[in-house]
Design an enzyme around this catalytic site. Structure first.
Site, mmCIF file in Angstrom:
data_model
loop_
_atom_site.group_PDB
_atom_site.id
_atom_site.type_symbol
_atom_site.label_atom_id
_atom_site.label_comp_id
_atom_site.label_asym_id
_atom_site.label_seq_id
_atom_site.Cartn_x
_atom_site.Cartn_y
_atom_site.Cartn_z
ATOM 1 N N GLU A 56 28.348 75.208 -9.767
ATOM 2 C CA GLU A 56 27.994 73.789 -9.846
ATOM 3 C C GLU A 56 28.006 73.218 -8.437
ATOM 4 O O GLU A 56 28.934 73.508 -7.689
ATOM 5 C CB GLU A 56 28.976 73.004 -10.726
ATOM 6 C CG GLU A 56 28.489 71.576 -10.944
ATOM 7 C CD GLU A 56 29.383 70.767 -11.904
ATOM 8 O OE1 GLU A 56 30.440 71.278 -12.314
ATOM 9 O OE2 GLU A 56 29.004 69.651 -12.228
ATOM 10 N N GLU A 107 31.047 63.973 -16.741
ATOM 11 C CA GLU A 107 32.275 63.753 -15.968
ATOM 12 C C GLU A 107 33.012 62.472 -16.360
ATOM 13 O O GLU A 107 34.218 62.484 -16.546
ATOM 14 C CB GLU A 107 31.973 63.782 -14.468
ATOM 15 C CG GLU A 107 31.506 65.146 -13.948
ATOM 16 C CD GLU A 107 32.471 66.287 -14.237
ATOM 17 O OE1 GLU A 107 33.636 66.030 -14.612
ATOM 18 O OE2 GLU A 107 32.046 67.459 -14.108
ATOM 19 N N HIS A 112 35.778 69.935 -21.143
ATOM 20 C CA HIS A 112 34.370 70.119 -20.809
ATOM 21 C C HIS A 112 33.676 71.092 -21.765
ATOM 22 O O HIS A 112 32.453 71.092 -21.859
ATOM 23 C CB HIS A 112 34.217 70.701 -19.397
ATOM 24 C CG HIS A 112 34.043 69.668 -18.312
ATOM 25 N ND1 HIS A 112 33.184 68.605 -18.428
ATOM 26 C CD2 HIS A 112 34.600 69.572 -17.075
ATOM 27 C CE1 HIS A 112 33.223 67.883 -17.304
ATOM 28 N NE2 HIS A 112 34.079 68.450 -16.466
ATOM 29 N N ASN A 137 33.348 76.634 -16.073
ATOM 30 C CA ASN A 137 32.463 77.726 -16.496
ATOM 31 C C ASN A 137 32.804 78.195 -17.914
ATOM 32 O O ASN A 137 33.968 78.360 -18.252
ATOM 33 C CB ASN A 137 32.627 78.919 -15.551
ATOM 34 C CG ASN A 137 32.709 78.497 -14.116
ATOM 35 O OD1 ASN A 137 31.779 77.910 -13.589
ATOM 36 N ND2 ASN A 137 33.847 78.751 -13.480
ATOM 37 N N HIS A 153 41.232 68.576 -18.510
ATOM 38 C CA HIS A 153 39.876 68.184 -18.109
ATOM 39 C C HIS A 153 38.893 69.343 -18.268
ATOM 40 O O HIS A 153 37.850 69.209 -18.909
ATOM 41 C CB HIS A 153 39.905 67.686 -16.662
ATOM 42 C CG HIS A 153 38.569 67.252 -16.130
ATOM 43 N ND1 HIS A 153 38.161 65.946 -16.128
ATOM 44 C CD2 HIS A 153 37.546 67.958 -15.593
ATOM 45 C CE1 HIS A 153 36.956 65.859 -15.619
ATOM 46 N NE2 HIS A 153 36.553 67.074 -15.279
ATOM 47 N N GLU A 154 39.212 70.483 -17.681
ATOM 48 C CA GLU A 154 38.269 71.615 -17.730
ATOM 49 C C GLU A 154 38.111 72.127 -19.156
ATOM 50 O O GLU A 154 37.007 72.459 -19.584
ATOM 51 C CB GLU A 154 38.714 72.743 -16.800
ATOM 52 C CG GLU A 154 38.944 72.338 -15.345
ATOM 53 C CD GLU A 154 37.819 71.526 -14.714
ATOM 54 O OE1 GLU A 154 36.648 71.717 -15.087
ATOM 55 O OE2 GLU A 154 38.122 70.674 -13.847
ATOM 56 N N GLY A 199 38.782 70.686 -7.486
ATOM 57 C CA GLY A 199 39.964 70.909 -8.314
ATOM 58 C C GLY A 199 39.838 72.142 -9.192
ATOM 59 O O GLY A 199 40.684 73.028 -9.156
ATOM 60 N N ALA A 200 38.768 72.209 -9.963
ATOM 61 C CA ALA A 200 38.565 73.332 -10.874
ATOM 62 C C ALA A 200 37.160 73.258 -11.445
ATOM 63 O O ALA A 200 36.458 72.276 -11.235
ATOM 64 C CB ALA A 200 39.587 73.296 -12.014
ATOM 65 N N MET A 201 36.769 74.317 -12.174
ATOM 66 C CA MET A 201 35.393 74.392 -12.680
ATOM 67 C C MET A 201 35.370 74.953 -14.098
ATOM 68 O O MET A 201 35.998 75.968 -14.388
ATOM 69 C CB MET A 201 34.561 75.255 -11.721
ATOM 70 C CG MET A 201 33.108 75.414 -12.128
ATOM 71 S SD MET A 201 32.260 73.808 -12.127
ATOM 72 C CE MET A 201 31.086 74.107 -13.439
HETATM 73 N N1 TRP Z 1 32.665 70.197 -12.773
HETATM 74 C C1 TRP Z 1 33.841 70.254 -11.946
HETATM 75 C C2 TRP Z 1 34.831 69.308 -12.589
HETATM 76 O O1 TRP Z 1 35.474 69.630 -13.510
HETATM 77 C C3 TRP Z 1 33.575 69.830 -10.548
HETATM 78 C C4 TRP Z 1 33.404 70.891 -9.526
HETATM 79 C C5 TRP Z 1 34.166 71.959 -9.328
HETATM 80 C C6 TRP Z 1 32.445 70.951 -8.496
HETATM 81 N N2 TRP Z 1 33.755 72.645 -8.232
HETATM 82 C C7 TRP Z 1 32.695 72.057 -7.706
HETATM 83 C C8 TRP Z 1 31.395 70.142 -8.149
HETATM 84 C C9 TRP Z 1 31.942 72.366 -6.596
HETATM 85 C C10 TRP Z 1 30.615 70.462 -7.033
HETATM 86 C C11 TRP Z 1 30.898 71.561 -6.261
HETATM 87 O O2 TRP Z 1 34.920 68.183 -12.310
HETATM 88 ZN ZN ZN Z 2 34.700 67.612 -14.659
#
Ligand code: TRP
Ligand code: ZN
Length: 873
Positions: free
Chosen positions: A122, A321, A302, A266, A298-299, A262-264
């Site tokens: 992302e 978001e 999602h 996926n 949060h993650e 912070g985190a992602m």
């Molecule tokens: N979608 C992620 C969240 O939970 C945001 C995020 C994580 C992100 N890593 C990133 C956005 C790198 C841009 C680039 O909010």
């Molecule tokens: Zn998010």
């Protein structure tokens, strides 16, 4: 000068894709030096007019292009695209390319973190892995086969379910994953490395068993318990409050040290900054624990709001978001203290978010134009976006809001949707007209409410006149009236609630403010009431009402809403700070009213209030929050006024701080809200004690707490108090801490942050020296944020030193980071682009710094967008 001027993209230019991809098979031959990627996609034409397939790709070495298994030569490699001409309607496209993870310092695409390989896709990172339709409205099923060295990379992970694995010659092995849920490329993830794993399971309410796995660097297993606990709490909460159940058979979290955010989220494989996974009492503070709970939530949330329903295009980012932040805030509030959570959320709006509204980067929660998408992961899209969802929740109520959520999933599950789709679902399900409310999505800036009241003794009526005005912002001159829910309450002189009514009808406490000026009338009001305005911070606005000191003290004692009590105290602080900033400019000494001190003494000694709430009420607003109340910001005056108030409050209430300090000791360490609250108030007291004129007493208690602490919350509170109050023992304590923790980056971040926000005159010199400290590295975003980010954002006096040295320092850092890590560089520059808020001398120096940066060779799009917006202003 940058060689090319990057072009903006506009929200209204959206067009559906000419082609889509329904399925993709990915094959990775992994190594850190060179990874070979084979992508086999099923492509279908969507637009009969099109016959060139345009794919996005960056920093890729193309090896071959095949269509329907035959070599295809009719293509062009463009700077950041691959154009494949005269393609059939329906075909299998096979692309082979190479990438170099080891050279990837931007941490976008496939990169190396402490020996492991991991991805961040992302927003537009997948194009750094292979040529693809890298846009969120192309949803495909992913099959991923990973081959790698078994010793270096014993664990090979991707999205979905593990469907096959095997060993190969030469110490190689492979694993194949399949994710049955179609998803956009930004949700793709791959991890390869050696880890310790915490395993657990969760039984869903429909009795499905989900495997849960948390992957961390070897040796860190003793710091994973809380993250697992939080994950299970999040899964249960989403079932109970939102009726949403997890959909795959396995959910994995991987913690990495090198991560831009912070985190992602996926699909099935969340990747986390290790800061938001790892915790044990000796290394993590109460705030760290609560931060982990909220980011894990949060993650996880999602999975429905973001993954099952995703965004049509990146302008719709707040669709996932804003809504997911709202959900994680509610999660934390339901599990812990609602009032404390609400206050901390509001502080983010009144600090960084209001600051962003007043900056050259001002934008609505749904932006209209973007050069670099990474610049729009902002407090406006996230936190203000969440406030907009919260206002909907206030207007609809929980029941209708949940009905709206159900209808939203009924209409849009498995698709890529827009913010308008979400509002429409809410309006349809609740039958509430949200036409005007929608302006919150298109209008930027901070609305201001000007409230006046009159009491008519003869007919016992009370009138409330509300004017609203949103000052123009850099991106948008004209503003229209918004639909603002204004929650109020009236009290008689004893603090009893006066019911809201008019002509025999009782009225709801949430007023619909929707015109530039309107008047609300209430009758049967027996005497001139005290009014609580903006209960629970019912809208993200600035409120102007001419409260007397007496009214504010009354509200601190009697408001039924805890946020209002806190807010009354903040207004009291602000009145005093405004007066004292004026006194600073006239070289006068501090003046504080005795009644204000008495009011705070009353709060401090209250046995009714939650100690965590008291701890928040007795703290003055931050220097950044204060700055948002001034047209022209004078960092020296603000710092001085705030500091003087702290000194006065410390000494005038010395006995009370000491008493509270001693009665709020905890012994064993438990992450439990009652104990967290006790520590918060004890440590707020220690902070004031550190500022006592009785220096011996201050040093004795601070040193004792540092020596005896059995948890990081108390250790860092003692250290922080010593530094903030400039106690002479701070040197010895800081040295001791460094020796104990220098090998632990996450713990050292706390130490770097204290160094960076040190009020000493030579803070900048110290920060510069620390760039070569053994625990520091300019390659790790967490270290950058804790040392440099904290200095430029949270040490305004030092950063804005009138000699301009702070600005020079930031230019040097950005010069180095511009190419290495553009995303992190672009976040650091924020305090510099706001030059218009300062006096002319500072403005000139800040502008010169921006102009210098604009001449950097290979200036990133990220910095280019912010600098040019700032200079055009
Ligand atoms: N979608 C992620 C969240 O939970 C945001 C995020 C994580 C992100 N890593 C990133 C956005 C790198 C841009 C680039 O909010
Ligand atoms: Zn998010």
């Amino acid at each position: 000068m940058s060689q090319h001027s990057p072009k903006a993209k506009y929200r209204l230019d959206y067009t559906a894709p000419n082609y889509t991809i329904t399925d993709i098979d990915l094959d990775f031959q992994l190594s850190a030096e060179v990874t070979t990627v084979t992508a086999r996609s099923q492509v279908i034409r969507q637009n009969a007019q099109a016959n060139t397939l345009v794919l996005e790709g960056e920093a890729l070495t193309l090896i071959s292009v095949n269509i329907d298994e035959q070599p295809w030569s009719n293509f062009e490699v463009k700077p950041q695209q691959l154009w494949i001409h005269d393609v059939p309607d329906n075909f299998t496209l096979t692309i082979v390319n190479e990438i170099k993870p080891i050279d990837n310092t931007a941490l976008e695409g496939l990169y190396v973190s402490e020996g492991a390989l991991c991805t961040q896709c992302e927003a537009e990172g997948f194009r750094h892995i292979t040529y693809y339709l890298d846009r969120p409205d192309v949803l495909a099923r992913f099959r991923t086969r990973i081959t790698a060295n078994k010793e270096k990379y014993p664990f090979l992970l991707s999205n979905g379910n593990r469907i096959a694995e095997g060993d190969l010659a030469n110490n190689q092995h492979w694993v194949e994953w399949y994710d049955p849920f179609p998803k956009p490329s930004y949700l793709f993830a791959l991890v390869a490395g050696d880890f310790d794993i915490l395993k657990d399971k969760f039984i869903t309410r429909s009795q499905r068993e989900i495997t849960l796995e948390i992957y961390v660097d070897r040796g860190n297993l003793d710091r994973t318990q809380w993250a697992m606990e939080s994950l299970k709490n999040a899964m249960r909460w989403d079932e109970q409050r939102f009726n949403l159940e997890y959909d795959l058979d396995i959910f994995m979290i991987v913690a990495v040290d090198f991560f831009n955010m912070g985190a992602m989220e996926n699909k099935g494989l969340n990747i986390f900054n290790s800061k938001f996974v790892l915790a044990k009492a000796e290394t993590a503070t109460d705030d760290d624990y609560l931060g982990i709970e909220s980011v894990i939530g949060h993650e996880y949330f999602h999975n429905w709001t973001g993954n099952r329903v995703t965004c049509r295009d990146w302008f719709q980012l707040s669709l996932k978001e804003g809504l997911t932040v709202f959900r994680d805030q509610e999660f934390s509030a339901d599990l812990g203290s609602r009032a404390v959570n609400r206050i901390n959320n509001v502080k983010i709006i009144r600090g960084p978010q209001f600051t962003e509204d007043a900056s050259p980067m001002s934008h609505p929660i749904r932006p209209d134009q973007v050069i670099e998408m990474n610049n729009f992961y902002t407090v406006t899209v996230y936190e203000k976006g969440s406030e907009v969802i919260r206002m909907l929740h206030t207007l609809l109520g929980e029941t209708q809001f949940q009905a709206g959520m159900r209808y939203y999933f009924e209409c849009h599950d498995g698709t890529a949707a827009t913010c308008d789709d979400f509002i429409q679902a809410m309006a349809d399900a609740s039958q509430i007209d949200l036409t005007q409310f929608k302006r919150w999505y298109s209008q930027s800036g901070t609305p201001e409410l000007f409230v006046t009241t009159t009491y008519n003794e003869c007919d016992q009526t009370y009138q409330l006149t509300v004017k609203q005005l949103t000052p123009s912002t850099v991106d948008q001159k004209e503003k229209q009236p918004l639909h603002i829910p204004l929650d109020i309450e009236l009290y008689d002189q004893h603090g009893q609630i006066i019911p809201l009514q008019y002509q025999g009808r009782s009225l709801h406490s949430v007023l619909d403010v929707n015109a530039s000026e309107q008047t609300f009338t209430f009758d049967c009001v027996p005497n001139n009431p005290v009014i609580a305005l903006l209960r629970e911070f019912s809208a993200p606005v600035k409120l102007h009402y001419n409260y007397s000191t007496e009214d504010l003290i009354f509200l601190m004692q009697h408001a039924t809403n805890d946020f209002n009590r806190y807010d009354a105290a903040q207004m009291l602080f602000n009145q005093n700070i405004q007066e004292n900033v004026a006194r600073f400019n006239m070289s006068k000494s501090i003046a504080l009213s005795e009644e204000m001190i008495d009011a705070f003494r009353g709060i401090l000694l209250s046995t009714q209030l939650d100690p965590a709430l008291i701890a928040l009420i007795v703290m003055p607003p931050s220097e950044n929050e204060i700055a948002n109340q001034f047209e022209v910001v004078n960092p020296d005056a603000i710092h001085w006024a705030r500091q003087q108030i702290i000194l006065q409050m410390a000494n005038l209430m010395a006995d009370e701080w000491l008493a509270i300090y001693h009665t709020h000791q905890t012994h064993d360490y438990h992450i439990e809200h009652h104990d967290i609250a006790k520590r918060a108030l004890k440590n707020a007291s220690l902070f004031y004690i550190a500022h006592l004129t009785d220096n011996q007493c201050a040093q004795r208690l601070v040193k004792a707490q540092y020596a005896q602490a059995n948890n990081m919350t108390d250790t860092i509170a003692a250290l922080g108090a010593a530094v903030r109050a400039q106690l002479s023992c701070r040197h010895e304590l800081m040295r001791d801490f460094e020796q104990q923790w220098h090998q632990d980056g996450l713990v050292m971040d706390k130490w770097f942050m204290l160094q960076a926000t040190n009020p000493a005159k030579d803070a900048l010199q110290q920060v510069k020296q620390l760039l070569t400290h053994r625990s520091f590295s300019l390659a790790n975003p967490n270290r950058i944020r804790s040392l440099i980010g904290a200095f430029v954002s949270n040490n305004p006096v030092a950063f804005h030193a009138s000699n301009g040295q702070g600005y020079h320092f930031l230019v040097e850092i950005l010069t180095e980071l511009n190419q290495k890590n553009p995303q992190v560089a672009a976040r650091l520059i924020d305090p510099l682009i706001r030059y218009k808020r300062y006096d002319l001398a500072r403005q000139q120096r800040m502008k010169a710094a921006l102009e210098q940066l604009l001449t950097l060779p290979h200036l990133s799009n990220d910095l280019y967008e912010k600098i040019t917006k700032a200079l055009a202003d």
